[in-house]
Design a protein around this motif. Structure first.
Motif, mmCIF file in Angstrom:
data_model
loop_
_atom_site.group_PDB
_atom_site.id
_atom_site.type_symbol
_atom_site.label_atom_id
_atom_site.label_comp_id
_atom_site.label_asym_id
_atom_site.label_seq_id
_atom_site.Cartn_x
_atom_site.Cartn_y
_atom_site.Cartn_z
ATOM 1 N N GLY A 104 0.811 -1.216 0.000
ATOM 2 C CA GLY A 104 0.000 0.000 0.000
ATOM 3 C C GLY A 104 0.838 1.257 0.000
ATOM 4 O O GLY A 104 0.517 2.242 -0.677
ATOM 5 N N THR A 105 1.947 1.229 0.754
ATOM 6 C CA THR A 105 2.821 2.400 0.843
ATOM 7 C C THR A 105 3.760 2.505 -0.351
ATOM 8 O O THR A 105 3.910 3.582 -0.936
ATOM 9 N N MET A 106 4.374 1.398 -0.723
ATOM 10 C CA MET A 106 5.321 1.426 -1.832
ATOM 11 C C MET A 106 4.641 1.749 -3.165
ATOM 12 O O MET A 106 5.201 2.456 -4.015
ATOM 13 N N LEU A 107 3.415 1.234 -3.352
ATOM 14 C CA LEU A 107 2.696 1.453 -4.608
ATOM 15 C C LEU A 107 1.731 2.631 -4.519
ATOM 16 O O LEU A 107 0.996 2.906 -5.467
ATOM 17 N N ASN A 108 1.737 3.302 -3.363
ATOM 18 C CA ASN A 108 0.926 4.510 -3.167
ATOM 19 C C ASN A 108 -0.546 4.250 -3.489
ATOM 20 O O ASN A 108 -1.166 4.966 -4.292
ATOM 21 N N ILE A 109 -1.107 3.221 -2.869
ATOM 22 C CA ILE A 109 -2.494 2.842 -3.115
ATOM 23 C C ILE A 109 -3.408 3.666 -2.212
ATOM 24 O O ILE A 109 -3.222 3.709 -0.997
ATOM 25 N N ASP A 110 -4.387 4.314 -2.806
ATOM 26 C CA ASP A 110 -5.321 5.156 -2.052
ATOM 27 C C ASP A 110 -6.009 4.346 -0.957
ATOM 28 O O ASP A 110 -6.540 3.264 -1.209
ATOM 29 N N GLY A 111 -6.005 4.899 0.248
ATOM 30 C CA GLY A 111 -6.648 4.232 1.368
ATOM 31 C C GLY A 111 -5.798 3.172 2.024
ATOM 32 O O GLY A 111 -6.137 2.686 3.100
ATOM 33 N N LYS A 112 -4.696 2.788 1.395
ATOM 34 C CA LYS A 112 -3.816 1.755 1.932
ATOM 35 C C LYS A 112 -2.434 2.294 2.301
ATOM 36 O O LYS A 112 -1.761 1.720 3.155
ATOM 37 N N THR A 113 -2.015 3.381 1.638
ATOM 38 C CA THR A 113 -0.688 3.910 1.912
ATOM 39 C C THR A 113 -0.621 4.517 3.308
ATOM 40 O O THR A 113 -1.588 5.107 3.795
ATOM 41 N N LYS A 114 0.513 4.353 3.950
ATOM 42 C CA LYS A 114 0.750 4.945 5.263
ATOM 43 C C LYS A 114 1.551 6.242 5.147
ATOM 44 O O LYS A 114 1.918 6.839 6.154
ATOM 45 N N ASP A 115 1.793 6.661 3.912
ATOM 46 C CA ASP A 115 2.531 7.901 3.676
ATOM 47 C C ASP A 115 1.620 8.879 2.942
ATOM 48 O O ASP A 115 1.704 9.039 1.730
ATOM 49 N N ASP A 116 0.736 9.528 3.693
ATOM 50 C CA ASP A 116 -0.195 10.473 3.099
ATOM 51 C C ASP A 116 0.016 11.863 3.691
ATOM 52 O O ASP A 116 0.996 12.097 4.414
ATOM 53 N N LEU A 117 -0.894 12.762 3.403
ATOM 54 C CA LEU A 117 -0.769 14.141 3.886
ATOM 55 C C LEU A 117 -0.726 14.193 5.405
ATOM 56 O O LEU A 117 0.099 14.906 5.991
ATOM 57 N N ASN A 118 -1.599 13.441 6.058
ATOM 58 C CA ASN A 118 -1.633 13.457 7.527
ATOM 59 C C ASN A 118 -0.334 12.921 8.123
ATOM 60 O O ASN A 118 0.127 13.403 9.161
ATOM 61 N N SER A 119 0.247 11.914 7.464
ATOM 62 C CA SER A 119 1.513 11.365 7.933
ATOM 63 C C SER A 119 2.612 12.415 7.895
ATOM 64 O O SER A 119 3.406 12.542 8.839
ATOM 65 N N ARG A 120 2.657 13.178 6.808
ATOM 66 C CA ARG A 120 3.674 14.234 6.699
ATOM 67 C C ARG A 120 3.418 15.363 7.700
ATOM 68 O O ARG A 120 4.362 15.939 8.249
ATOM 69 N N LEU A 121 2.138 15.681 7.932
ATOM 70 C CA LEU A 121 1.812 16.705 8.926
ATOM 71 C C LEU A 121 2.248 16.263 10.323
ATOM 72 O O LEU A 121 2.712 17.078 11.130
ATOM 73 N N ASP A 122 2.096 14.968 10.611
ATOM 74 C CA ASP A 122 2.542 14.432 11.900
ATOM 75 C C ASP A 122 4.047 14.614 12.064
ATOM 76 O O ASP A 122 4.531 14.990 13.141
ATOM 77 N N LEU A 123 4.795 14.335 10.993
ATOM 78 C CA LEU A 123 6.248 14.493 11.056
ATOM 79 C C LEU A 123 6.628 15.947 11.316
ATOM 80 O O LEU A 123 7.570 16.230 12.067
#
Length: 272
Positions: A104-123
């Motif tokens: 989900g993360t490596m292939l940037n699958i919607d709803g499955k990736t753990k690297d989204d906008l909220n993830s970057r905001l958390d960082l």
């Protein structure tokens, strides 16, 4: 992210603040509790109450530090407190969730990736991994690519490999039905599909496409599950797996954002 607690007390990564959560890890690994220890901690708790609760339980100070709220009914069995292993981890369930996390993360699958906008905001809020922080451009934000970010062409190459993969009859289901080469996505993989992918297909699918610093720990994780799935396991191999999986998970922590590490990503430590 607490995998560093399982490293040797003098391991250099325990002092590596920048690559992890911004703190030096000085705590020791959690103590393994005996049945008597658990009974002592839960002596004032009620037994399991079956049925749907009228009110949702809230976490309070009395449930800390283990977040327990009741005494398991299994402790009524006379032998339960003397067992060394009083829980059962579902290997296939853990492996499927970890595989879904990776794909989900490596292939940037919607709803499955753990690297989204909220993830970057958390960082950004935590002040970690400045190279992954959002970049303000004109009236919008840009998500900078990470070392694990793949282009559409790279995602299509991985999917094309899986689509054209030939395996012996009965070895696995037809993974082609889960692959969308045009969009560079993989979906609807069953538990056994994930099992086969993690053990045998991850390494060749990612080889030459994923960067080495990302590829190597992912292959180490694949090897861990492959060894653990062997028909015969020696205590020496298990001791080695127990030690190596901590290093592998710490390597992954240095690459992926904290949101990648769901509870399932930590459970391999308890499988070995």
């Amino acid at each position: 992210m607490g995998n560093r607690r399982f490293l040797d007390s003098n391991h250099r990564w325990r002092k590596d603040k920048k690559s992890f959560d911004g703190t030096i890890e000085t705590r020791s690994a959690p103590k393994v509790l005996s049945g008597d220890d658990i009974l002592g901690l839960l002596k004032d708790y009620d037994n399991v109450i079956f049925g749907k609760l009228q009110k949702k339980r809230r976490r309070d100070e009395t449930s800390l530090p283990y977040n327990w709220k009741k005494l398991s009914i299994f402790f009524q069995l006379p032998y339960w407190s003397t067992l060394e292993i009083r829980h059962c981890l579902d290997y296939m369930h853990i492996l499927k969730n970890i595989t879904d996390n990776i794909l989900g993360t490596m292939l940037n699958i919607d709803g499955k990736t753990k690297d989204d906008l909220n993830s970057r905001l958390d960082l950004m809020e935590m002040g970690l991994r400045s190279e992954l922080h959002l970049i303000e451009k004109d009236d919008h934000y840009v998500i900078p690519p990470a070392c694990y970010t793949l282009t559409l062409a790279e995602r299509r190459a991985i999917c094309s490999f899986l689509e054209n993969l030939k395996v012996p009859d009965g070895y696995s289901s037809n993974i082609k039905r889960c692959v969308n080469v045009k969009e560079g996505k993989v979906s609807r993989m069953k538990a056994h599909d994930c099992h086969v992918f993690m053990l045998d297909q991850l390494a060749p699918a990612f080889r030459g496409i994923v960067r080495k610093e990302v590829y190597d720990p992912l292959v180490e994780l694949s090897v861990f599950f492959k060894e653990l799935s062997s028909k015969v396991l020696s205590t020496e191999v298990l001791d080695k797996l127990e030690k190596n999986i901590v290093i592998t998970l710490c390597k992954l922590e240095r690459i992926f954002p904290p949101s990648f590490f769901t509870i399932m990503m930590h459970l391999p430590i308890h499988l070995a």
